[in-house]
Design an enzyme around this catalytic site. Structure first.
Site, short mmCIF file in Angstrom:
data_model
loop_
_atom_site.label_atom_id
_atom_site.label_comp_id
_atom_site.label_asym_id
_atom_site.label_seq_id
_atom_site.Cartn_x
_atom_site.Cartn_y
_atom_site.Cartn_z
N LYS A 1 0.54 0.71 36.91
CA LYS A 1 0.68 0.06 38.22
C LYS A 1 -0.24 -1.16 38.29
CE LYS A 1 -2.72 3.34 40.00
NZ LYS A 1 -2.91 4.61 40.74
N ARG B 1 -3.52 12.63 50.92
CA ARG B 1 -3.01 11.26 50.92
C ARG B 1 -1.49 11.37 50.91
NH1 ARG B 1 -4.97 7.12 46.19
NH2 ARG B 1 -3.47 8.37 45.03
N TYR C 1 -25.32 -22.40 47.80
CA TYR C 1 -25.16 -22.19 49.25
C TYR C 1 -26.25 -21.29 49.81
CZ TYR C 1 -20.39 -24.10 49.30
OH TYR C 1 -19.29 -24.91 49.22
N MET D 1 -16.73 -20.33 45.57
CA MET D 1 -15.30 -20.07 45.33
C MET D 1 -14.90 -20.37 43.88
SD MET D 1 -11.98 -21.68 47.27
CE MET D 1 -12.58 -21.27 48.90
C1 PLP Z 1 -3.55 5.48 39.86
C2 PLP Z 1 -3.09 6.85 39.64
C3 PLP Z 1 -3.34 7.49 38.42
C4 PLP Z 1 -4.21 6.90 37.33
O1 PLP Z 1 -5.54 7.00 37.75
P1 PLP Z 1 -6.76 6.56 36.79
O2 PLP Z 1 -7.96 7.00 37.53
O3 PLP Z 1 -6.67 5.06 36.70
O4 PLP Z 1 -6.56 7.22 35.49
C5 PLP Z 1 -2.77 8.74 38.22
N1 PLP Z 1 -2.03 9.33 39.19
C6 PLP Z 1 -1.80 8.76 40.39
C7 PLP Z 1 -1.00 9.47 41.41
C8 PLP Z 1 -2.34 7.50 40.67
O5 PLP Z 1 -2.15 6.93 41.86
#
Ligand code: PLP
Length: 374
Positions: free
Chosen positions: A46, A142, A263, A316
Site C-alpha cells: 500500500k 478499527r 528562520y 521548505m
Molecule cells: C499496513 C498493514 C499491514 C502491514 O503492516 P507493517 O507494520 O507495515 O508490516 C498488515 N496488515 C494490515 C491490515 C495493514 O493495514
C-alpha cells in the site's frame, strides 16, 4: 557512504535522489519468509509500496516468488495487477464507494470489513470472482466485524459459501511490543473466530507479528515495513535498508560564532562554522521538527564518511548542515539523509515520528534511481 556520482543524477537539477535497492527488498522478503516458514509470505504494498514505487516493488517481489499482495485502495490494486497478472491481490480498505464491479473486473479481492460490506459483496459477487477476505476485529477497534458477528455469520453456511472466502484476517495492534498483553487477547479471539470457519486460510501477522512466536503467524503473513527497511520490531535487525535518501549541497559558507542560522534565529553558531546548505526541506518530507535549536541538536546526516548535524530550522526547500569538521565538503556533494548509515527510524525519531511516515512521504521532488534486480 555516498554512492559515486553517476549518469542522470550527476546532471540532474533535482535537489536530491532516492536510491532504491530492489535486491535488498527481495532479500528482506526472503529473510522474513525464513522467519515465518512454514507459513506463506505475502507482501503489503500500500501507499506506493511504502513510497518506493508500487510497480517496481511488485515486479521484483513477484520475480522473487511472492504470490499474494495487499494494497489499501482499489486504485493501488489496479496498478499492482498490471505488473502481477497472476497474483492474488487483496484490497484492505474493502468496498469503498461501490467499487465491487471494479474489483471483480480486475480480479482484485476485497477485504470485507463490516457486515454492510459482507452484504454488498453477496449482492455484487459473480461466480468467477477470485476470492475475498473476511476481516475480524480482535481488538484493534478499527476495521473488521466483531467476534460475535463472525460467529453469527459462520452459522449461515449458505451465505458463507456465497462469499467465496479465501482468507480470514485480523490485525494486531501491539505486535511491536511482544510482551504487550493485548497480543494474547487478540490471538485468543482470532482462534475462536477461525474455529467457526473451518478450512479457510488465515492471516494475522504484520511485520512485527512475523517476529512473534509461530502461533501468531497463521497461514499467510503480511509484512509491509520490514520489507522496505523500516523497523519491524525491537532489537537489532537482520533486514537491510532499501531506500537511501540523499540531498545535494548547494553551497558551503562561513558563519561567525554567535551568528544565528535560518528562520527564527532558532540556532546560533557556537563556534566559527562552515555550514553546508542542502537542496532539500520539509516539502521533500524532511520534517521541520528534525531541525536544530539552541536547546537541541538537529538530526544527524552523513557525508564524507562522517556524521554531521543539521543546524537551525528546516525550511521548505533548504536546510543547513554543520560541516565545520569536514573540510572536504563542497557544493555538489550528496549528503545521506537516511539510508545505510542513518536508519530511517533514527531520522524519524529526530522528528518525533516513525519510519513508516518518513518512507511513505519522502522525496516527491527527488530523482529516483532503482538498483538491484527488477
Ligand atoms: C499496513 C498493514 C499491514 C502491514 O503492516 P507493517 O507494520 O507495515 O508490516 C498488515 N496488515 C494490515 C491490515 C495493514 O493495514
Amino acid at each position: 557512504m555516498s554512492p559515486p556520482e553517476s549518469g542522470a543524477a550527476a546532471t540532474s537539477a533535482a535537489g536530491g535522489r532516492l536510491t532504491i535497492d530492489l535486491q535488498a527488498l527481495t532479500d528482506n522478503w526472503r529473510t522474513v519468509g525464513r522467519q515465518v516458514a512454514p507459513a506463506t509470505l505475502g507482501a503489503v504494498v500500500k501507499a506506493d509500496a511504502y513510497g518506493i514505487g508500487i510497480e517496481p516493488a511488485v515486479r521484483a517481489l513477484s520475480a522473487a516468488g511472492c504470490k499474494t499482495f495487499f494494497v489499501a485502495l482499489a486504485d493501488e490494486g489496479l496498478r499492482a495487477r498490471r505488473v502481477a497478472p497472476d497474483a492474488a491481490i487483496y484490497v484492505l480498505n474493502g468496498l469503498i464507494g461501490g467499487t465491487a464491479p471494479l474489483l471483480i473486473a480486475a480480479d482484485l479481492r476485497p477485504v470485507l470489513n463490516s457486515l454492510l460490506e459482507v452484504r454488498d459483496w453477496l449482492t455484487a459477487r459473480r461466480p468467477h470472482a477470485s476470492g475475498a477476505a473476511l476481516h475480524i476485529d480482535t481488538g484493534m477497534n478499527r476495521l473488521g466485524i466483531s467476534l460475535e458477528e463472525a460467529k453469527a455469520l459462520a452459522a449461515r453456511r449458505d451465505l458463507v459459501a456465497n462469499l467465496g472466502l479465501t482468507l480470514l484476517m485480523s490485525h494486531l495492534a501491539c505486535a511491536d511490543t511482544p510482551s504487550h498483553p493485548r497480543n494474547a487477547v487478540q490471538l485468543a479471539r482470532f482462534r475462536e473466530a477461525v474455529a467457526a470457519f473451518p478450512g479457510i486460510p488465515t492471516s494475522f501477522a504484520n511485520s512485527a507479528g512475523a517476529f512473534l512466536s509461530a502461533e501468531y503467524h497463521g497461514d499467510l503473513v503480511r509484512p509491509g515495513v520490514a520489507l522496505f527497511g523500516g523497523r519491524w520490531s525491537n532489537g537489532s535487525s537482520p533486514l537491510r535498508p532499501v531506500v537511501t535518501a540523499e540531498a545535494r549541497l548547494l553551497a558551503v559558507r562561513e558563519v561567525p560564532a554567535g551568528e544565528p542560522l535560518g528562520y527564527g534565529a532558532a540556532e546560533t553558531a557556537k563556534r566559527r562554522s562552515r555550514v553546508g546548505i542542502l537542496a532539500a526541506g520539509y516539502a521533500d518530507g524532511f520534517h521541520r521538527l528534525a531541525g536544530g535549536t539552541d536547546d537541541r541538536p538537529g538530526a544527524r546526516l552523513f557525508l564524507h564518511g562522517s556524521f554531521a548535524n543539521l543546524i537551525g530550522r528546516v525550511s521548505m526547500d533548504l536546510m543547513a548542515v554543520d560541516v565545520t569538521d569536514l573540510p572536504q565538503a563542497k557544493p555538489g556533494d550528496l549528503v545521506e539523509l537516511f539510508g545505510p548509515n542513518i536508519p530511517v527510524d533514527e531520522m524519524a525519531a529526530a522528528a518525533g515520528t516513525i519510519g513508516y511516515e518518513i518512507l511513505t512521504g519522502f522525496g516527491r521532488r527527488f530523482d529516483r534511481l532503482y538498483a538491484g534486480t527488477e
